[in-house]
Design a protein around this motif. Structure first.
Motif, PDB file in Angstrom:
ATOM      1  N   PHE A  33      16.708   5.440 -15.535  1.00  0.00           N
ATOM      2  CA  PHE A  33      16.707   4.776 -14.228  1.00  0.00           C
ATOM      3  C   PHE A  33      16.749   5.756 -13.051  1.00  0.00           C
ATOM      4  N   PRO A  34      17.622   6.778 -13.054  1.00  0.00           N
ATOM      5  CA  PRO A  34      17.592   7.723 -11.929  1.00  0.00           C
ATOM      6  C   PRO A  34      16.280   8.505 -11.825  1.00  0.00           C
ATOM      7  N   VAL A  35      15.634   8.754 -12.956  1.00  0.00           N
ATOM      8  CA  VAL A  35      14.345   9.452 -12.927  1.00  0.00           C
ATOM      9  C   VAL A  35      13.296   8.581 -12.248  1.00  0.00           C
ATOM     10  N   GLN A  36      13.250   7.314 -12.603  1.00  0.00           N
ATOM     11  CA  GLN A  36      12.296   6.399 -11.979  1.00  0.00           C
ATOM     12  C   GLN A  36      12.589   6.238 -10.488  1.00  0.00           C
ATOM     13  N   LEU A  37      13.846   6.097 -10.159  1.00  0.00           N
ATOM     14  CA  LEU A  37      14.238   5.949  -8.761  1.00  0.00           C
ATOM     15  C   LEU A  37      13.906   7.207  -7.962  1.00  0.00           C
ATOM     16  N   ALA A  38      14.154   8.361  -8.534  1.00  0.00           N
ATOM     17  CA  ALA A  38      13.860   9.624  -7.857  1.00  0.00           C
ATOM     18  C   ALA A  38      12.361   9.759  -7.608  1.00  0.00           C
ATOM     19  N   PHE A  39      11.547   9.398  -8.587  1.00  0.00           N
ATOM     20  CA  PHE A  39      10.093   9.480  -8.398  1.00  0.00           C
ATOM     21  C   PHE A  39       9.622   8.527  -7.312  1.00  0.00           C
ATOM     22  N   LEU A  40      10.100   7.297  -7.351  1.00  0.00           N
ATOM     23  CA  LEU A  40       9.661   6.313  -6.356  1.00  0.00           C
ATOM     24  C   LEU A  40      10.070   6.706  -4.936  1.00  0.00           C
ATOM     25  N   VAL A  41      11.286   7.169  -4.773  1.00  0.00           N
ATOM     26  CA  VAL A  41      11.743   7.562  -3.438  1.00  0.00           C
ATOM     27  C   VAL A  41      10.998   8.802  -2.969  1.00  0.00           C
ATOM     28  N   ALA A  42      10.807   9.790  -3.832  1.00  0.00           N
ATOM     29  CA  ALA A  42      10.083  11.001  -3.453  1.00  0.00           C
ATOM     30  C   ALA A  42       8.640  10.681  -3.088  1.00  0.00           C
ATOM     31  N   PHE A  43       7.998   9.823  -3.864  1.00  0.00           N
ATOM     32  CA  PHE A  43       6.624   9.424  -3.560  1.00  0.00           C
ATOM     33  C   PHE A  43       6.550   8.655  -2.244  1.00  0.00           C
ATOM     34  N   GLY A  44       7.501   7.757  -2.023  1.00  0.00           N
ATOM     35  CA  GLY A  44       7.526   6.997  -0.772  1.00  0.00           C
ATOM     36  C   GLY A  44       7.751   7.872   0.444  1.00  0.00           C
ATOM     37  N   VAL A  45       8.616   8.846   0.323  1.00  0.00           N
ATOM     38  CA  VAL A  45       8.870   9.765   1.445  1.00  0.00           C
ATOM     39  C   VAL A  45       7.632  10.598   1.733  1.00  0.00           C
ATOM     40  N   LEU A  46       6.983  11.096   0.703  1.00  0.00           N
ATOM     41  CA  LEU A  46       5.754  11.873   0.919  1.00  0.00           C
ATOM     42  C   LEU A  46       4.643  11.012   1.514  1.00  0.00           C
ATOM     43  N   LEU A  47       4.508   9.789   1.052  1.00  0.00           N
ATOM     44  CA  LEU A  47       3.505   8.883   1.612  1.00  0.00           C
ATOM     45  C   LEU A  47       3.786   8.606   3.086  1.00  0.00           C
ATOM     46  N   ASP A  48       5.047   8.352   3.404  1.00  0.00           N
ATOM     47  CA  ASP A  48       5.429   8.105   4.790  1.00  0.00           C
ATOM     48  C   ASP A  48       5.190   9.340   5.657  1.00  0.00           C
ATOM     49  N   THR A  49       5.530  10.501   5.137  1.00  0.00           N
ATOM     50  CA  THR A  49       5.401  11.732   5.915  1.00  0.00           C
ATOM     51  C   THR A  49       3.954  12.110   6.135  1.00  0.00           C
ATOM     52  N   LEU A  50       3.177  12.118   5.082  1.00  0.00           N
ATOM     53  CA  LEU A  50       1.825  12.662   5.164  1.00  0.00           C
ATOM     54  C   LEU A  50       0.781  11.658   5.634  1.00  0.00           C
ATOM     55  N   VAL A  51       0.975  10.378   5.381  1.00  0.00           N
ATOM     56  CA  VAL A  51      -0.040   9.401   5.759  1.00  0.00           C
ATOM     57  C   VAL A  51       0.383   8.592   6.977  1.00  0.00           C
ATOM     58  N   VAL A  52       1.541   7.974   6.902  1.00  0.00           N
ATOM     59  CA  VAL A  52       1.941   7.056   7.963  1.00  0.00           C
ATOM     60  C   VAL A  52       2.225   7.802   9.268  1.00  0.00           C
ATOM     61  N   ARG A  53       3.099   8.798   9.223  1.00  0.00           N
ATOM     62  CA  ARG A  53       3.494   9.478  10.452  1.00  0.00           C
ATOM     63  C   ARG A  53       2.461  10.457  10.971  1.00  0.00           C
ATOM     64  N   SER A  54       1.557  10.910  10.114  1.00  0.00           N
ATOM     65  CA  SER A  54       0.547  11.869  10.560  1.00  0.00           C
ATOM     66  C   SER A  54      -0.768  11.214  10.954  1.00  0.00           C
TER      67      SER A  54
END
Length: 92
Positions: A33-54
C-alpha cells in the motif's frame, strides 16, 4: 505573464521534482500500500508541476486576461471593470 513564468518556473519545477522524489523514496518500503500511494502521489506532483503549472495555467491566464486577477476593485466601465492602479497593475 511570460515574465512571471520565466522568473518562477525554475523554482516551481525544482520544488515539484524534489517533492516527487521525496514521495518516490517511500516506494522502497516492503509493504504494497505505501508503494502504491508513493507512486500515485509522486506521479500526481510531477503531472501538476510539469503540465498544469507550466502549460495549462499560463494558457488559461492568457485566455481569461484581466479577469484572472478577480478580487480587483471595479473602477467603472471606462477601464474595462478593473482598477489598474492597485498592486495587480504590475501583473497586467
Amino acid at each position: 505573464m511570460l515574465r512571471a513564468l520565466t522568473l518562477t518556473g525554475g523554482v516551481i519545477t525544482s520544488a515539484g521534482v524534489v517533492l516527487a522524489a521525496t514521495f518516490a523514496a517511500l516506494s522502497v518500503i516492503p509493504l504494497l500500500f505505501p508503494v502504491q500511494l508513493a507512486f500515485l502521489v509522486a506521479f500526481g506532483v510531477l503531472l501538476d508541476t510539469l503540465v498544469v503549472r507550466s502549460v495549462l495555467l499560463p494558457a488559461l491566464a492568457l485566455d481569461v486576461g484581466a479577469r484572472t486577477w478577480w478580487p480587483a476593485r471595479i473602477a467603472g466601465a471606462g477601464s474595462g471593470g478593473v482598477d489598474r492602479s492597485g498592486p495587480s497593475a504590475i501583473a497586467l
